[in-house]
Motif scaffolding. Sequence first.
Motif, PDB file in Angstrom:
ATOM      1  N   GLU A  13      -9.214   2.733   0.911  1.00 24.11           N
ATOM      2  CA  GLU A  13      -8.236   2.139   1.827  1.00 24.11           C
ATOM      3  C   GLU A  13      -7.195   1.355   1.028  1.00 24.11           C
ATOM      4  O   GLU A  13      -7.533   0.700   0.031  1.00 24.11           O
ATOM      5  CB  GLU A  13      -8.928   1.204   2.821  1.00 24.11           C
ATOM      6  N   PRO A  14      -5.925   1.392   1.456  1.00 24.71           N
ATOM      7  CA  PRO A  14      -4.878   0.687   0.699  1.00 24.71           C
ATOM      8  C   PRO A  14      -4.940  -0.820   0.913  1.00 24.71           C
ATOM      9  O   PRO A  14      -5.105  -1.297   2.041  1.00 24.71           O
ATOM     10  CB  PRO A  14      -3.588   1.269   1.271  1.00 24.71           C
ATOM     11  N   GLY A  15      -4.815  -1.558  -0.191  1.00 20.16           N
ATOM     12  CA  GLY A  15      -4.716  -2.997  -0.109  1.00 20.16           C
ATOM     13  C   GLY A  15      -3.262  -3.429  -0.101  1.00 20.16           C
ATOM     14  O   GLY A  15      -2.348  -2.594  -0.015  1.00 20.16           O
ATOM     15  N   PRO A  16      -3.004  -4.724  -0.190  1.00 22.96           N
ATOM     16  CA  PRO A  16      -1.619  -5.200  -0.239  1.00 22.96           C
ATOM     17  C   PRO A  16      -0.840  -4.535  -1.374  1.00 22.96           C
ATOM     18  O   PRO A  16      -1.328  -4.440  -2.503  1.00 22.96           O
ATOM     19  CB  PRO A  16      -1.778  -6.709  -0.485  1.00 22.96           C
ATOM     20  N   GLY A  17       0.348  -4.054  -1.068  1.00 18.71           N
ATOM     21  CA  GLY A  17       1.191  -3.428  -2.082  1.00 18.71           C
ATOM     22  C   GLY A  17       0.789  -2.019  -2.467  1.00 18.71           C
ATOM     23  O   GLY A  17       1.331  -1.463  -3.418  1.00 18.71           O
ATOM     24  N   GLU A  18      -0.144  -1.422  -1.724  1.00 17.89           N
ATOM     25  CA  GLU A  18      -0.645  -0.096  -2.072  1.00 17.89           C
ATOM     26  C   GLU A  18      -0.358   0.925  -0.979  1.00 17.89           C
ATOM     27  O   GLU A  18      -0.134   0.566   0.184  1.00 17.89           O
ATOM     28  CB  GLU A  18      -2.153  -0.133  -2.319  1.00 17.89           C
ATOM     29  N   ILE A  19      -0.384   2.205  -1.380  1.00 21.58           N
ATOM     30  CA  ILE A  19      -0.282   3.303  -0.423  1.00 21.58           C
ATOM     31  C   ILE A  19      -1.521   4.171  -0.534  1.00 21.58           C
ATOM     32  O   ILE A  19      -2.117   4.309  -1.600  1.00 21.58           O
ATOM     33  CB  ILE A  19       0.971   4.173  -0.676  1.00 21.58           C
TER      34      ILE A  19
END
Length: 314
Positions: free
Chosen positions: A22-28
């Motif tokens: 799953e994407p975290g902050p700032g991620e895709i």
Amino acid sequence: MRAVTVSEYGATPVVSEVPVPEPGPGEIQVRLIAAGMNPLDALIADGFLKDGVEARFPLVLGLDGAGVVTGTGEGVTRFGVGEQVYGVFFGVSRGLGTYAEYTVAEADGPVALMPRGMVYSQAAALPTSSTAAYGMVEEARVGVGSAVLVVGATGGVGQMAVQFARDRGAKVIATARSDMADEMRYLGADETVDHSAGDLNRQVLATHPGGVDAVLDLVSDRTAAEEIAQALKPGGVYLSTVHSLSPDAMEARGLRGVNFEYRPSAALLERIAELVDDGKLVVRVTDQVSLEDAPEALARLTHGGARGKTVVRP
């Protein structure tokens, strides 16, 4: 999700089930349609980075990929859900890679929108090979009139290096067996030399008696590199991607030796996409394999003699 993983460094790669990241902050989050296979993937599986990066196991293999953004973390504005992207997805510290159905990446990392009109398999074949080759040509200061020998020219990085050197006005000599000579000339090589047909230096110096300006070497060990270096002009430059050089020894011979480290970036991938869109870069995908067949394909790749790129289709 299904993925090709290793349980520890040196273990045999297998297809296994792992959680969808799953994407975290700032991620895709990206649903991968294709993953590019590179020799570096096998090196990482064997522990090439163990002294510099702490990996999480099971470790999903693969660096290069192309797919569709399926989720974004907090603060992401550069990409939106549904966009087609390609890039280098380096997730060793989290156990993530691209021989999988999904992966995540930093939105400001070496990821960019796919070239327009390019299919996923071609886009997945580009990131490492194109950015490494571009960087090598830059580091070697290749320009108009330079004579450049590309050793390992039939592989993914080699084919890109031939094209980038040609576009800068260099005279390109590519190593290739006779059945690949026409392909190399199509990509921009002015000459080919068959490394299986005897003394490589003798073949090069037969048409360049004064020597060449640069060697871009993707395959040679230290012994072979020391021999090939004899084909360089005084002041020439030798770049190795497999760290087979002693820069001090090269300097003592009046040469510049560089153990090249590639540095992918979003800006460079955007530049590569422009070249593709302008029709200035050819991507040759020679094989497409399933996740189930990827471990065997990776083992074949490590035996050398690559001809184009292999792509994994999750």
